[in-house]
Structure formats: C-alpha cells, structure tokens
Design an enzyme around this catalytic site. Structure first.
Site, PDB file in Angstrom:
ATOM      1  N   HIS A  88       0.804  -1.107  -0.039  1.00  0.00           N
ATOM      2  CA  HIS A  88       0.095   0.035  -0.166  1.00  0.00           C
ATOM      3  C   HIS A  88       0.819   1.325   0.025  1.00  0.00           C
ATOM      4  O   HIS A  88       2.008   1.183   0.250  1.00  0.00           O
ATOM      5  CB  HIS A  88      -1.201   0.059   1.218  1.00  0.00           C
ATOM      6  CG  HIS A  88      -0.302   0.109   2.536  1.00  0.00           C
ATOM      7  ND1 HIS A  88       0.080  -1.015   3.120  1.00  0.00           N
ATOM      8  CD2 HIS A  88       0.163   1.231   3.381  1.00  0.00           C
ATOM      9  CE1 HIS A  88       0.593  -0.667   4.520  1.00  0.00           C
ATOM     10  NE2 HIS A  88       0.714   0.586   4.484  1.00  0.00           N
ATOM     11  N   HIS A 118       3.844   7.324   3.662  1.00  0.00           N
ATOM     12  CA  HIS A 118       4.953   6.123   3.370  1.00  0.00           C
ATOM     13  C   HIS A 118       4.429   5.272   2.576  1.00  0.00           C
ATOM     14  O   HIS A 118       3.373   5.316   1.960  1.00  0.00           O
ATOM     15  CB  HIS A 118       5.082   5.418   4.797  1.00  0.00           C
ATOM     16  CG  HIS A 118       3.991   4.487   5.267  1.00  0.00           C
ATOM     17  ND1 HIS A 118       3.037   5.284   6.199  1.00  0.00           N
ATOM     18  CD2 HIS A 118       3.646   3.625   5.109  1.00  0.00           C
ATOM     19  CE1 HIS A 118       1.992   4.274   6.578  1.00  0.00           C
ATOM     20  NE2 HIS A 118       2.217   3.272   5.838  1.00  0.00           N
ATOM     21  N   GLU A 163       7.993   1.316   4.851  1.00  0.00           N
ATOM     22  CA  GLU A 163       7.338   0.120   5.610  1.00  0.00           C
ATOM     23  C   GLU A 163       7.617  -1.247   4.893  1.00  0.00           C
ATOM     24  O   GLU A 163       7.470  -1.092   3.866  1.00  0.00           O
ATOM     25  CB  GLU A 163       5.865   0.396   6.010  1.00  0.00           C
ATOM     26  CG  GLU A 163       5.176  -0.664   6.813  1.00  0.00           C
ATOM     27  CD  GLU A 163       3.872  -0.300   7.038  1.00  0.00           C
ATOM     28  OE1 GLU A 163       3.158   0.397   6.314  1.00  0.00           O
ATOM     29  OE2 GLU A 163       3.050  -0.860   7.985  1.00  0.00           O
TER      30      GLU A 163
HETATM   31 CO    CO Z   1       1.351   1.388   6.230  1.00  0.00          CO
END
Ligand code: CO
Length: 134
Positions: free
Chosen positions: A7, A79, A130
């Site tokens: 994502h 992010h 991430e």
């Molecule tokens: Co995230």
C-alpha cells in the site's frame, strides 16, 4: 528482496473530504473509516486493482502522523509499504547495507495483523518505507 507494493499511505487533514475525493472524484472503492487506536490513526482503505491506498488521519493524543501534517498541512504521501517474505532476514540484510531501521529494530504487528518495520527516510530518498511480511 522487496516484493509487491502492499500500500501507499497518504496523511490527510480531513478524512471525510479525502474519502469523497477518492470515492466521488476518482471513482474508487473506499472502506468505512477504521479506527486503529494502537497506531494512533483512523484509516480509510481505497481498494485498487493492483494495490491499496490508505488515507491516514490522526487519532488521539500524540498520533505518529501529527508532526507530518503540521509540516504538510494539506496532506501528503506519508509512506510506501513493500512486502517481504522474511522480515528478520530483510532487516539483517538492510543493516548490513548500512540502512537504519526505526525504533528498536524489532518488528511490530502492523495495521493488517502482520509484522512490520519502518526504515529511515534519509536512507531512502526522503521516503519513509514500511516493510510488511507477506
Ligand atoms: Co502502512
């Protein structure tokens, strides 16, 4: 090492307005707002064919995205999350390469119930990364 883009997360100052942009203007499928008190955010998931976008809004005191919104009052990309097969092996490889892992370096359980780590943006072109074990 990295696999799919799991994502991309966008911090937003107005969750209802951001949801409307994705649902009405861009014509995407969006989830109801999901409070995640452990992570200090409320999230709306935007489902795309090949990945998802997470609209993040601060929840409670000391939200980890409040500082970002203070610096970027109209919101912005917070992010990107890449999948890895083995998060501990990935961490060890990154440390060998000189990259900084945030926090104590131990994976935490992320918003999807899977182990995650965050990498220092200064080591990755100004982008907070991430890693999520897929
Ligand atoms: Co995230």
């Amino acid at each position: 090492m990295i696999g799919r883009l799991n994502h991309m997360a966008i911090a937003v100052p107005d969750l209802a307005a951001a949801t409307a942009i994705y649902r009405d203007t861009l014509g995407a499928k969006v989830s109801p707002p999901q409070p995640e008190p452990d992570h200090g955010v409320t999230v709306v998931f935007v489902e795309l064919e090949n990945t998802k976008i997470e609209l993040l809004h601060p929840l409670g005191e000391g939200s980890p995205i409040q500082g970002f919104l203070d610096k970027n009052p109209s919101g912005g990309i917070h992010h990107v999350c890449y999948e890895v097969a083995d998060i501990l092996a990935s961490r060890d490889h990154l440390k060998e390469q000189g990259a900084r892992v945030l926090g104590d370096g131990e994976p935490k359980i992320g918003a999807h119930g899977k182990p995650v780590l965050f990498l220092h943006p200064k080591d990755f072109n100004g982008t907070l990364i991430e890693l999520e074990q897929a």
